[in-house]
Design a protein around this motif. Structure first.
Motif, PDB file in Angstrom:
ATOM      1  N   LEU A   1      21.222  -2.449  20.564  1.00 15.08           N
ATOM      2  CA  LEU A   1      21.821  -3.661  21.145  1.00 15.08           C
ATOM      3  C   LEU A   1      23.292  -3.769  20.763  1.00 15.08           C
ATOM      4  N   VAL A   2      23.571  -3.461  19.471  1.00  9.29           N
ATOM      5  CA  VAL A   2      24.950  -3.538  18.998  1.00  9.29           C
ATOM      6  C   VAL A   2      25.812  -2.532  19.778  1.00  9.29           C
ATOM      7  N   GLU A   3      25.224  -1.374  19.984  1.00 11.21           N
ATOM      8  CA  GLU A   3      25.965  -0.309  20.677  1.00 11.21           C
ATOM      9  C   GLU A   3      26.280  -0.705  22.134  1.00 11.21           C
ATOM     10  N   VAL A   4      25.223  -1.158  22.848  1.00  9.58           N
ATOM     11  CA  VAL A   4      25.480  -1.493  24.258  1.00  9.58           C
ATOM     12  C   VAL A   4      26.309  -2.768  24.400  1.00  9.58           C
ATOM     13  N   SER A   5      26.246  -3.622  23.365  1.00  9.88           N
ATOM     14  CA  SER A   5      27.021  -4.867  23.435  1.00  9.88           C
ATOM     15  C   SER A   5      28.446  -4.668  22.945  1.00  9.88           C
ATOM     16  N   ASN A   6      28.645  -3.516  22.317  1.00 10.22           N
ATOM     17  CA  ASN A   6      29.964  -3.179  21.802  1.00 10.22           C
ATOM     18  C   ASN A   6      30.423  -4.139  20.704  1.00 10.22           C
ATOM     19  N   PHE A   7      29.460  -4.635  19.924  1.00  9.72           N
ATOM     20  CA  PHE A   7      29.814  -5.549  18.827  1.00  9.72           C
ATOM     21  C   PHE A   7      30.444  -4.766  17.684  1.00  9.72           C
ATOM     22  N   PRO A   8      31.402  -5.370  16.991  1.00  4.59           N
ATOM     23  CA  PRO A   8      31.964  -4.683  15.819  1.00  4.59           C
ATOM     24  C   PRO A   8      31.099  -4.936  14.588  1.00  4.59           C
ATOM     25  N   GLY A   9      31.127  -4.047  13.630  1.00  2.00           N
ATOM     26  CA  GLY A   9      30.472  -4.252  12.337  1.00  2.00           C
ATOM     27  C   GLY A   9      28.976  -4.393  12.450  1.00  2.00           C
ATOM     28  N   GLU A  10      28.449  -5.294  11.620  1.00  5.03           N
ATOM     29  CA  GLU A  10      26.999  -5.532  11.599  1.00  5.03           C
ATOM     30  C   GLU A  10      26.747  -6.989  11.978  1.00  5.03           C
ATOM     31  N   PRO A  11      26.666  -7.250  13.247  1.00  6.61           N
ATOM     32  CA  PRO A  11      26.525  -8.646  13.669  1.00  6.61           C
ATOM     33  C   PRO A  11      25.072  -9.136  13.560  1.00  6.61           C
ATOM     34  N   ALA A  12      24.958 -10.426  13.342  1.00  3.65           N
ATOM     35  CA  ALA A  12      23.625 -11.066  13.346  1.00  3.65           C
ATOM     36  C   ALA A  12      23.846 -12.551  13.550  1.00  3.65           C
ATOM     37  N   ASN A  13      22.927 -13.190  14.191  1.00  3.54           N
ATOM     38  CA  ASN A  13      23.070 -14.652  14.251  1.00  3.54           C
ATOM     39  C   ASN A  13      21.947 -15.372  13.512  1.00  3.54           C
ATOM     40  N   THR A  14      21.017 -14.598  12.988  1.00  2.97           N
ATOM     41  CA  THR A  14      19.947 -15.221  12.214  1.00  2.97           C
ATOM     42  C   THR A  14      19.554 -14.316  11.050  1.00  2.97           C
ATOM     43  N   ILE A  15      19.382 -14.933   9.893  1.00  2.00           N
ATOM     44  CA  ILE A  15      18.859 -14.202   8.739  1.00  2.00           C
ATOM     45  C   ILE A  15      17.546 -14.859   8.352  1.00  2.00           C
ATOM     46  N   LEU A  16      16.554 -14.054   8.086  1.00  2.00           N
ATOM     47  CA  LEU A  16      15.233 -14.585   7.753  1.00  2.00           C
ATOM     48  C   LEU A  16      14.900 -14.229   6.314  1.00  2.00           C
ATOM     49  N   LEU A  17      14.435 -15.230   5.571  1.00  2.00           N
ATOM     50  CA  LEU A  17      14.164 -15.014   4.150  1.00  2.00           C
ATOM     51  C   LEU A  17      12.698 -15.237   3.823  1.00  2.00           C
ATOM     52  N   LYS A  18      12.210 -14.344   2.974  1.00  2.00           N
ATOM     53  CA  LYS A  18      10.856 -14.518   2.445  1.00  2.00           C
ATOM     54  C   LYS A  18      11.023 -15.021   1.015  1.00  2.00           C
ATOM     55  N   ILE A  19      10.328 -16.096   0.710  1.00  2.00           N
ATOM     56  CA  ILE A  19      10.508 -16.732  -0.602  1.00  2.00           C
ATOM     57  C   ILE A  19       9.227 -16.624  -1.406  1.00  2.00           C
ATOM     58  N   GLU A  20       9.415 -16.364  -2.675  1.00  2.00           N
ATOM     59  CA  GLU A  20       8.256 -16.303  -3.565  1.00  2.00           C
ATOM     60  C   GLU A  20       7.771 -17.735  -3.829  1.00  2.00           C
ATOM     61  N   ASN A  21       6.493 -17.946  -3.725  1.00  2.00           N
ATOM     62  CA  ASN A  21       5.905 -19.274  -3.932  1.00  2.00           C
ATOM     63  C   ASN A  21       6.648 -20.362  -3.128  1.00  2.00           C
ATOM     64  N   PRO A  22       6.546 -20.305  -1.809  1.00  2.00           N
ATOM     65  CA  PRO A  22       7.392 -21.170  -0.971  1.00  2.00           C
ATOM     66  C   PRO A  22       6.885 -22.612  -0.827  1.00  2.00           C
ATOM     67  N   THR A  23       6.892 -23.354  -1.940  1.00  2.00           N
ATOM     68  CA  THR A  23       6.516 -24.772  -1.837  1.00  2.00           C
ATOM     69  C   THR A  23       7.665 -25.527  -1.166  1.00  2.00           C
ATOM     70  N   PRO A  24       7.409 -26.665  -0.580  1.00  2.00           N
ATOM     71  CA  PRO A  24       8.489 -27.415   0.071  1.00  2.00           C
ATOM     72  C   PRO A  24       9.647 -27.712  -0.879  1.00  2.00           C
ATOM     73  N   GLU A  25       9.315 -28.033  -2.134  1.00  2.00           N
ATOM     74  CA  GLU A  25      10.375 -28.357  -3.120  1.00  2.00           C
ATOM     75  C   GLU A  25      11.253 -27.133  -3.367  1.00  2.00           C
ATOM     76  N   ARG A  26      10.593 -26.000  -3.514  1.00  2.00           N
ATOM     77  CA  ARG A  26      11.318 -24.766  -3.813  1.00  2.00           C
ATOM     78  C   ARG A  26      12.199 -24.367  -2.618  1.00  2.00           C
ATOM     79  N   LEU A  27      11.642 -24.508  -1.426  1.00  2.00           N
ATOM     80  CA  LEU A  27      12.426 -24.170  -0.229  1.00  2.00           C
ATOM     81  C   LEU A  27      13.649 -25.060  -0.132  1.00  2.00           C
ATOM     82  N   GLU A  28      13.475 -26.336  -0.490  1.00  2.00           N
ATOM     83  CA  GLU A  28      14.581 -27.282  -0.436  1.00  2.00           C
ATOM     84  C   GLU A  28      15.677 -26.886  -1.423  1.00  2.00           C
ATOM     85  N   LEU A  29      15.228 -26.488  -2.633  1.00  2.00           N
ATOM     86  CA  LEU A  29      16.192 -26.088  -3.665  1.00  2.00           C
ATOM     87  C   LEU A  29      16.998 -24.871  -3.211  1.00  2.00           C
TER      88      LEU A  29
END
Lengths: 844, 241
Positions: free
Chosen positions: A649-677
């Motif tokens: 996609l980057v190649e056909v779109s001719n984007f420079p560098g390493e583009p992204a518009n979303t980063i997804l994170l996996k969290i250890e023990n993802p309680t609501p409080e921890r996610l908020e922190l």
């Protein structure tokens, strides 16, 4: 005639409760018909009126690169005014035009950034005089005021209703707009026909006010904010009324040709009013309401018709001797038919009257209910639609006519003697040992005559009786399982999507695309405690086409590194597999384009032509067509989605560098409080031009908000289902026991205990319920498919049909409880029969 | 006088309320009937004969006292009355009232199974025996819809007698039948009475000629006992009406 009326009255009076339940079913059908169809008419009329009152543009045309900053992005306002006046002289069908700025940017509201769009237009007319509404694409002031006369250089704004509602924004508050967060004072909250449905970009599958908002600015203030003084990037044109789409498109093409040929302007293709997103989505939504308004009453009235057919069919069987006597006394066939038809028509009239009154009473709730669910800031005007009321009355009466005529006609014999010899209790008995009992006998299983043999025989005593009994259960189970199945299918699809398919805990969306995505990901993973895994993707809008279909599909195109370990999606392949060189399509896209595995599709997507800045990424784009081979097809919740390799996609779109518009994170023990922190930590220390950090629960909540209307419709169906079930089951069980009244009296007379009798009736009804449940679940599944795939045909969300064991069990249990409750009343009266009379009586 | 084997009615009254009207179906009836006999209750329509049968069969209520072999049924509760009907009464209805979902054998079996503790085999044997007695052994597997009215009534007679009741109550058993069929049914009843000296059979009819088959004729008129006559019964086959 008077005698016939008297007879009808007597018959109805004798079975008033049973007739009332059928009348109630008809009433529900007519109420829903009146309410829903009228709501459709109200909404259509209201929005047509809103579009007309607010001069919604017949078409709009933007510059070739409206989001960019080059020559093809902006046009001089004064020149364009001259050009358009010139064109208007040539083309008298152009009623008015408006030159605007429509620009995607970032808002900061109460410290939180989100994507949005500014729409700017002049506060002066062509003569330089102040005006509070533009000539084209006007708006409705909901609170506050329009732009004041001296506001054109001031930083003031009008906020679109959805955004204002979401953030609870009021006039006099401030909202920061743009990369540099310039504060603008809110002077008013407006409803705009352009934004009846919150739409966002087409790449955004969940347009919500939090993810996308619209703010209106005075043209000069917007030009100053964007650094494009004296320029605009959009032309909105209002044509004279009554022009066809073809004519509108022709005028739009002429205008484009005129401006490009004569003045060397670069413009994009025009967007006709019919293709305008809000207009189109609203049509879909209210069309859905109309389809519901037709299908739901059809189902309910069909059941009422079936109920009437069964009720009268069994009534005339029971009264065939009376019919014979009447014939013998000289009543003609017509009079007798008229009498029974009178009964069914009387029921239909009562049901229709109740339904019509209820429909009219609830009229003021139906349309506002829909509007509220759709969060549309234009309230429909509620009026009684007499043609719909009349059609409702005709449908109600037809229900009685059809449901009543056929059973009556069939029961009248040519010779009265045949009727006089007729024994109704034998008529409802086949006089055979049922097959199941014969099979049991083969295995030396012979239930006792005082035990299970009686309910088994009763159950199979006649096909018509068995059919009508099972019919009632089938109606109940199918309606309940369908309603629960609808909720369950949606819940399960959502649960699967968020709990199984999506493996992230926090999602970071950027306002502007960074070109160092892997570095950001690495930093966050190293420095933020608790982040166990991290992936990123590039999301782009694209139009997919194939040689097999004339239509294109707009999709969210996701560029991702690898399917293994990708947190954003666990693939559920219907065919093929992941291959970073090819494309993976969703089922609706593949079906819509009529393509399969290994076929080729073309993607129209933006390709970078000129880089303005890298951080954040600012560039000029052109649309290019790239061919991809289909390597996989997935049946996923997101209906309009496609996946390709990130590098590709980057190649056909001719984007420079390493583009992204979303980063997804996996969290250890993802309680609501921890996610908020963690969210706070990332916000505070690693800004990276972050627009939003959402938890999975939040994203799911947004989706649920979006599906609110659907859920509410399903709840209504569920309530109807339970009401209908109770009415139909009550009727059937009542008739079943009434028909057996003399037998019950005989059984009691020869010493059968009440307990044994109750047990026998309960066993019989349990068998009926079990058998009806099997067929009911099959019908429920078919109805679920019909509603979800045909009526609520949504390609945005791909909901897998599902009826769980719990629903199967619940449908059975609810129906069974209904059966037990409804059998109580006729059984109670059976147990209190006057045995002396009942043993001598003919069946009812 | 010993009450063993005797059905007694003392001051039995039954009043029906029809709106504002009161209808005295039974007026102060006192009777003493011995077992082993066929008692014919005779009277015109509305004389109270069916009501008398109903109160004896405990399917209708009344004032006064009714005793059946020491059991005062007018003092019994609902459950005990059910038990009384199950064990001690056999009914033959005017309209036969067979269970249409059961064949002849099963109809008879039902009553035996309900009233006795016999094994399944014994129940079937006894039911078969009684159907043989009423001449329907060959048609024991026929359903009511496959039997004539007379045959249905003979099945009903077998059903009523097979459980060995103390009281056999027959309400116009020939009312719906042809003369020939009626005679066959009456013969069956008469034969059963002969066989069972411990059973009191009460047959209600309005037909004077049928009354000739009884040992005793109780004539009712307007709810009151008009007369009680003992007679030598004539065989039912010899009747004609």
């Amino acid at each position: 005639m008077a005698k016939t009326v008297k007879n009808i009255y007597r018959a109805i009076n004798a079975h008033k409760l049973r007739f009332l339940t059928i009348a109630l079913v008809i009433a529900i059908g007519i109420t829903s018909f009146n309410g829903m169809i009228t709501a459709f008419v109200h909404m259509t009329r209201t929005y047509d009126q809103a579009f007309e009152d607010h001069n919604m543009a017949s078409f709009t045309m933007q510059t070739a690169n409206p989001g960019g900053s080059g020559e093809d992005a902006w046009i001089d306002y004064a020149n364009l005014t001259k050009f358009l006046n010139e064109f208007q002289e040539q083309e008298p069908r152009v009623k008015a035009y408006e030159l605007r700025i429509v620009h995607n940017t970032v808002f900061e509201i109460r410290g939180i950034r989100q994507n949005g769009q500014i729409v700017a237009m002049s506060t002066q007319d062509s003569g330089g005089n102040y005006r509070d509404q533009p000539d084209v694409n006007g708006y409705k002031i909901i609170s506050g005021t329009p732009f004041p006369e001296l506001s054109r250089y001031q930083n003031v704004c009008l906020v679109e209703a959805h955004l204002a509602e979401y953030w609870k924004l009021d006039p006099q508050e401030f909202i920061a707009i743009g990369d540099t967060s310039i504060p603008f004072e809110i002077v008013g909250v407006i409803g705009s026909p352009e934004y009846l449905i919150n739409q966002g970009s087409f790449a955004d599958i969940m347009p919500s006010p939090r993810r996308f908002g619209v703010v209106f600015l005075p043209l000069k203030a917007a030009q100053s904010l964007l650094g494009v003084e004296g320029r605009v990037n959009e032309i909105s044109v209002l044509l004279k009324e009554g022009l066809s789409k073809n004519s509108r498109e022709k005028i739009a093409n002429n205008l484009k040709l005129f401006l490009e040929t004569n003045y060397d302007l670069k413009l994009s293709e025009s967007v006709d009013i019919d293709n305008q997103a809000s207009y189109w989505l609203l049509r879909l939504d209210i069309e859905e309401a109309r389809e519901f308004g037709i299908v739901l009453p059809i189902i309910i009235l069909g059941m009422a018709m079936g109920g009437l057919y069964v009720l009268l069919g069994r009534m005339v069987v029971a009264e065939r001797k009376d019919i014979g006597v009447a014939q013998a006394l000289g009543y003609d066939r017509k009079t007798i038919i008229l009498q029974y038809l009178g009964i069914s028509m009387a029921i239909a009239v009562v049901g229709t009257i109740i339904g019509t009154i209820l429909g009219l009473l609830f009229l003021s709730y139906f349309s506002p209910f829909y509007v509220d669910m759709l969060t549309i800031p234009f309230t429909p005007e509620v009026t009684i639609e007499w043609p719909i009321v009349i059609v409702g009355v005709i449908i109600g009466l037809l229900t009685g006519l059809v449901g009543g005529y056929f059973p009556v006609r069939g029961s009248i014999q040519a010779l009265p003697a045949e009727s006089l010899r007729f024994d109704p209790s034998l008529h409802i008995t086949s006089g055979k040992i049922p097959l199941i009992e014969r099979i049991l006998n083969k295995f030396k299983i012979r239930p006792k005559v005082t035990g299970l043999r009686l309910p088994i025989r009763n159950f199979f005593r006649s096909k018509r009786r068995t059919f009508s009994s099972v019919f009632a259960i089938v109606v109940s189970v199918s309606l309940i399982s369908m309603a629960f199945g609808m909720m369950e299918s949606m819940d399960r699809s959502l649960t699967f999507y968020y709990d199984v398919s999506e493996d992230w805990d926090l999602r970071i969306d950027f306002s502007e695309i960074p070109t160092n995505a892997s570095q950001i990901a690495r930093t966050i993973k190293q420095k933020v405690a608790g982040v166990t895994d991290i992936t990123y993707h590039l999301l782009s809008g694209a139009i997919v086409t194939s040689s097999e279909s004339t239509q294109g599909k707009q999709v969210s195109l996701v560029g991702m590194n690898d399917s293994n370990g990708y947190l954003g999606h666990t693939f559920d392949f219907e065919a093929g597999d992941w291959n970073p060189d090819g494309i993976v399509l969703s089922v609706p896209v593949a079906e819509g384009l009529n393509v399969g595995l290994n076929d080729e599709v073309k993607l129209e997507l933006p390709r970078l032509t000129k880089l303005v800045s890298t951080t954040p990424l600012r560039a000029h784009f052109e649309l290019v067509n790239i061919t991809f081979q289909i390597n996989g097809i997935i049946d996923e919740f997101n209906g309009l989605v496609a996946f390709v390799g990130l590098d590709h996609l980057v190649e056909v779109s001719n984007f420079p560098g390493e583009p992204a518009n979303t980063i997804l994170l996996k969290i250890e023990n993802p309680t609501p409080e921890r996610l908020e922190l963690i969210r706070e930590e990332i916000k505070a220390n690693y800004s990276y031009n972050i627009r939003n950090i959402a938890t999975k629960a939040e994203q799911r909540g947004e989706l649920l908000d979006l599906l609110d209307l659907l859920y509410n419709i399903i709840y209504i169906v569920a309530i109807f289902a339970v009401l209908l079930s109770c009415a139909i089951i009550y009727n059937t069980i009542y008739i079943n026991l009434q028909e057996q009244q003399r037998e019950i009296a005989t059984l009691l007379t020869i010493g059968t205990s009440n307990r044994k009798l109750i047990r026998n009736v309960t066993v019989e009804n349990t068998v009926i319920t079990l058998l009806g449940t099997v067929f009911g679940l099959i019908l429920g599944w078919i109805m679920l498919w019909f509603f979800m795939r045909v009526i609520l045909d949504m390609e945005f969300f791909r909901i897998k049909l599902f009826i769980s064991n719990n629903t199967i069990f619940t449908s059975f249990i609810l129906t069974y409880i209904g059966v037990l409750i409804t059998q109580f009343f006729p059984l109670r009266s059976a147990l209190n029969l006057n045995l002396a009379e009942a043993t001598k009586e003919r069946v009812v | 006088m010993s009450l063993e084997g005797i059905v007694t009615l003392e001051n039995v009254n039954r009043v029906y309320h029809m709106g504002d009207h009161e209808i005295h179906a039974l007026k102060d009836i006192s009777l003493s009937l011995e077992t082993g006999k066929l008692v014919v209750v005779l009277g015109p329509s509305g004389s109270g004969k069916t009501t008398l049968l109903n109160v004896l069969g405990a399917i209708d209520k009344c004032d006064g006292k009714i005793t059946v072999n020491d059991l005062e049924i007018t003092r019994l509760g609902k459950k005990q009355l059910t038990k009384y009907r199950r064990k001690k009464c056999g009914f033959i209805f005017q309209f036969f009232n067979l269970l249409p979902v059961y064949n002849a054998l099963e109809n008879v079996e039902y009553a035996i199974e309900l009233a006795t503790n016999l094994s399944r085999k014994e129940v079937t044997e006894r039911a078969t025996e009684y159907l043989r007695k009423v001449g329907l052994f060959e048609k024991r597997f026929h359903f009511p819809s496959q039997l004539s009215g007379g045959e249905q009534q003979r099945v009903a007679a077998a059903r009523a007698m097979a459980k060995s009741p103390e009281l056999l109550l027959c309400d116009e058993p020939t009312g719906e039948l042809s003369v020939n069929e009626g005679k066959k049914v009456l013969t069956v009843i008469q034969n059963m009475v002969k066989e069972r000296s411990d059973v009191l059979t009460i047959l209600v009819t309005h037909n004077q000629k049928i009354a000739a088959i009884g040992d005793t004729i109780v004539r009712l008129r307007s709810g009151e006992v008009d007369s009680i006559e003992e007679q030598t019964p004539i065989p039912a086959e010899q009747l004609s009406w």
